[in-house]
Write a protein that holds these residues in place. Structure first.
Motif, PDB file in Angstrom:
ATOM      1  N   ALA A 190      -4.926 -17.924 -87.841  1.00  0.00           N
ATOM      2  CA  ALA A 190      -4.807 -16.672 -87.558  1.00  0.00           C
ATOM      3  C   ALA A 190      -3.824 -16.776 -85.850  1.00  0.00           C
ATOM      4  N   GLY A 191      -4.136 -17.293 -85.224  1.00  0.00           N
ATOM      5  CA  GLY A 191      -3.568 -18.307 -83.923  1.00  0.00           C
ATOM      6  C   GLY A 191      -2.593 -18.960 -84.594  1.00  0.00           C
ATOM      7  N   LEU A 192      -2.703 -20.177 -85.025  1.00  0.00           N
ATOM      8  CA  LEU A 192      -1.186 -21.151 -85.646  1.00  0.00           C
ATOM      9  C   LEU A 192       0.358 -19.750 -86.511  1.00  0.00           C
ATOM     10  N   GLY A 193      -1.096 -18.897 -87.391  1.00  0.00           N
ATOM     11  CA  GLY A 193       0.877 -17.668 -87.744  1.00  0.00           C
ATOM     12  C   GLY A 193       0.594 -16.362 -87.273  1.00  0.00           C
ATOM     13  N   ASN A 194      -0.104 -16.337 -85.985  1.00  0.00           N
ATOM     14  CA  ASN A 194       0.297 -15.629 -84.977  1.00  0.00           C
ATOM     15  C   ASN A 194       0.332 -13.746 -85.580  1.00  0.00           C
ATOM     16  N   THR A 195      -0.751 -13.550 -86.368  1.00  0.00           N
ATOM     17  CA  THR A 195      -1.499 -12.608 -86.855  1.00  0.00           C
ATOM     18  C   THR A 195      -2.792 -12.548 -85.762  1.00  0.00           C
ATOM     19  N   GLY A 196      -3.606 -11.023 -86.917  1.00  0.00           N
ATOM     20  CA  GLY A 196      -4.500 -11.791 -86.011  1.00  0.00           C
ATOM     21  C   GLY A 196      -6.090 -11.702 -87.679  1.00  0.00           C
ATOM     22  N   ASN A 197      -6.965 -12.001 -87.186  1.00  0.00           N
ATOM     23  CA  ASN A 197      -7.914 -12.962 -87.517  1.00  0.00           C
ATOM     24  C   ASN A 197      -8.024 -12.159 -88.609  1.00  0.00           C
ATOM     25  N   ARG A 198      -8.317  -9.927 -88.691  1.00  0.00           N
ATOM     26  CA  ARG A 198      -8.321  -9.925 -89.349  1.00  0.00           C
ATOM     27  C   ARG A 198      -7.983  -9.710 -90.695  1.00  0.00           C
ATOM     28  N   PHE A 199      -6.020 -10.500 -90.382  1.00  0.00           N
ATOM     29  CA  PHE A 199      -5.605 -10.098 -91.095  1.00  0.00           C
ATOM     30  C   PHE A 199      -5.423 -11.391 -92.301  1.00  0.00           C
ATOM     31  N   ILE A 200      -5.892 -12.392 -91.976  1.00  0.00           N
ATOM     32  CA  ILE A 200      -6.938 -13.721 -92.874  1.00  0.00           C
ATOM     33  C   ILE A 200      -7.781 -12.577 -93.173  1.00  0.00           C
ATOM     34  N   VAL A 201      -8.579 -12.547 -92.797  1.00  0.00           N
ATOM     35  CA  VAL A 201      -9.821 -11.961 -93.161  1.00  0.00           C
ATOM     36  C   VAL A 201      -9.387 -11.050 -95.150  1.00  0.00           C
ATOM     37  N   ASP A 202      -9.009  -9.949 -94.680  1.00  0.00           N
ATOM     38  CA  ASP A 202      -8.076  -8.934 -95.389  1.00  0.00           C
ATOM     39  C   ASP A 202      -7.155  -9.403 -96.053  1.00  0.00           C
ATOM     40  N   LEU A 203      -6.486 -11.087 -96.115  1.00  0.00           N
ATOM     41  CA  LEU A 203      -5.930 -11.642 -97.147  1.00  0.00           C
ATOM     42  C   LEU A 203      -7.111 -12.967 -98.274  1.00  0.00           C
ATOM     43  N   GLU A 204      -7.024 -13.585 -97.513  1.00  0.00           N
ATOM     44  CA  GLU A 204      -8.078 -13.839 -98.301  1.00  0.00           C
ATOM     45  C   GLU A 204      -9.293 -13.345 -99.174  1.00  0.00           C
ATOM     46  N   ASN A 205      -9.678 -11.970 -98.930  1.00  0.00           N
ATOM     47  CA  ASN A 205     -10.702 -11.144 -99.722  1.00  0.00           C
ATOM     48  C   ASN A 205     -10.337 -10.037-100.811  1.00  0.00           C
ATOM     49  N   GLY A 206      -7.871 -11.104-100.780  1.00  0.00           N
ATOM     50  CA  GLY A 206      -7.746  -9.803-102.225  1.00  0.00           C
ATOM     51  C   GLY A 206      -7.316  -9.259-102.098  1.00  0.00           C
ATOM     52  N   LYS A 207      -7.602  -8.129-100.785  1.00  0.00           N
ATOM     53  CA  LYS A 207      -7.006  -7.075-100.135  1.00  0.00           C
ATOM     54  C   LYS A 207      -5.294  -6.851 -99.993  1.00  0.00           C
ATOM     55  N   PRO A 208      -5.138  -5.398-101.790  1.00  0.00           N
ATOM     56  CA  PRO A 208      -4.348  -5.836-101.882  1.00  0.00           C
ATOM     57  C   PRO A 208      -3.210  -4.795-101.073  1.00  0.00           C
ATOM     58  N   THR A 209      -3.678  -4.545 -99.578  1.00  0.00           N
ATOM     59  CA  THR A 209      -1.939  -3.721 -98.985  1.00  0.00           C
ATOM     60  C   THR A 209      -2.024  -4.239 -98.485  1.00  0.00           C
ATOM     61  N   VAL A 210      -1.863  -5.628 -98.132  1.00  0.00           N
ATOM     62  CA  VAL A 210      -1.236  -6.176 -96.952  1.00  0.00           C
ATOM     63  C   VAL A 210       0.077  -6.552 -96.793  1.00  0.00           C
ATOM     64  N   GLN A 211       0.565  -6.817 -95.497  1.00  0.00           N
ATOM     65  CA  GLN A 211       1.952  -7.296 -95.211  1.00  0.00           C
ATOM     66  C   GLN A 211       3.247  -8.510 -96.285  1.00  0.00           C
ATOM     67  N   LEU A 212       3.486  -7.579 -97.050  1.00  0.00           N
ATOM     68  CA  LEU A 212       4.105  -9.009 -97.906  1.00  0.00           C
ATOM     69  C   LEU A 212       4.383  -9.980 -96.890  1.00  0.00           C
ATOM     70  N   GLN A 213       4.764  -9.818 -96.049  1.00  0.00           N
ATOM     71  CA  GLN A 213       6.050 -10.558 -95.032  1.00  0.00           C
ATOM     72  C   GLN A 213       4.939 -11.185 -94.196  1.00  0.00           C
ATOM     73  N   LYS A 214       3.713 -10.934 -93.994  1.00  0.00           N
ATOM     74  CA  LYS A 214       2.608 -11.972 -92.858  1.00  0.00           C
ATOM     75  C   LYS A 214       2.106 -12.794 -94.408  1.00  0.00           C
ATOM     76  N   ALA A 215       1.922 -12.081 -95.357  1.00  0.00           N
ATOM     77  CA  ALA A 215       1.349 -13.543 -96.453  1.00  0.00           C
ATOM     78  C   ALA A 215       2.427 -14.547 -96.724  1.00  0.00           C
ATOM     79  N   LEU A 216       3.792 -14.255 -97.034  1.00  0.00           N
ATOM     80  CA  LEU A 216       4.344 -15.187 -97.410  1.00  0.00           C
ATOM     81  C   LEU A 216       4.431 -15.833 -96.103  1.00  0.00           C
ATOM     82  N   ASP A 217       4.769 -15.530 -94.617  1.00  0.00           N
ATOM     83  CA  ASP A 217       4.427 -16.896 -94.000  1.00  0.00           C
ATOM     84  C   ASP A 217       3.396 -17.587 -93.514  1.00  0.00           C
ATOM     85  N   ILE A 218       2.462 -16.926 -94.147  1.00  0.00           N
ATOM     86  CA  ILE A 218       1.000 -17.411 -93.641  1.00  0.00           C
ATOM     87  C   ILE A 218       0.979 -18.794 -95.166  1.00  0.00           C
TER      88      ILE A 218
END
Length: 91
Positions: free
Chosen positions: A45-73
């Motif tokens: 989250a720190g290296l990707g300049n995003t919140g920890n909640r986003f990383i948790v949601d992304l890894e848990n397969g939340k289908p509504t995460v922001q696409l550009q943030k996911a691509l950046d990670i």
């Protein structure tokens, strides 16, 4: 302290490819790569300049995460998305 981004892979670690068919599969792939790089979710989250909640949601397969943030990670982890016709896959 998290490793610097200079230590991240710039491409594939090996020649294997994974076909992703769901947000859960994408999340599992991201989690596996993060762990292989010995990063915590907070590190990523720190290296990707995003919140920890986003990383948790992304890894848990939340289908509504922001696409550009996911691509950046994905890029940060040395992964990429390749889109091709299903007919072009080798059998």
């Amino acid at each position: 302290m998290p490793p610097s981004t200079q230590n991240f892979p710039l491409g594939h670690r090996d020649s294997s490819e994974i076909s992703i068919r769901s947000s859960a599969e994408l999340g599992a792939t991201i989690r596996g790569q993060r762990k292989q790089l010995a990063l915590t979710q907070l590190d990523l989250a720190g290296l990707g300049n995003t919140g920890n909640r986003f990383i948790v949601d992304l890894e848990n397969g939340k289908p509504t995460v922001q696409l550009q943030k996911a691509l950046d990670i994905l890029d940060l982890l040395g992964l990429e998305v390749v889109v091709r016709s299903k007919a072009s896959r080798s059998l």
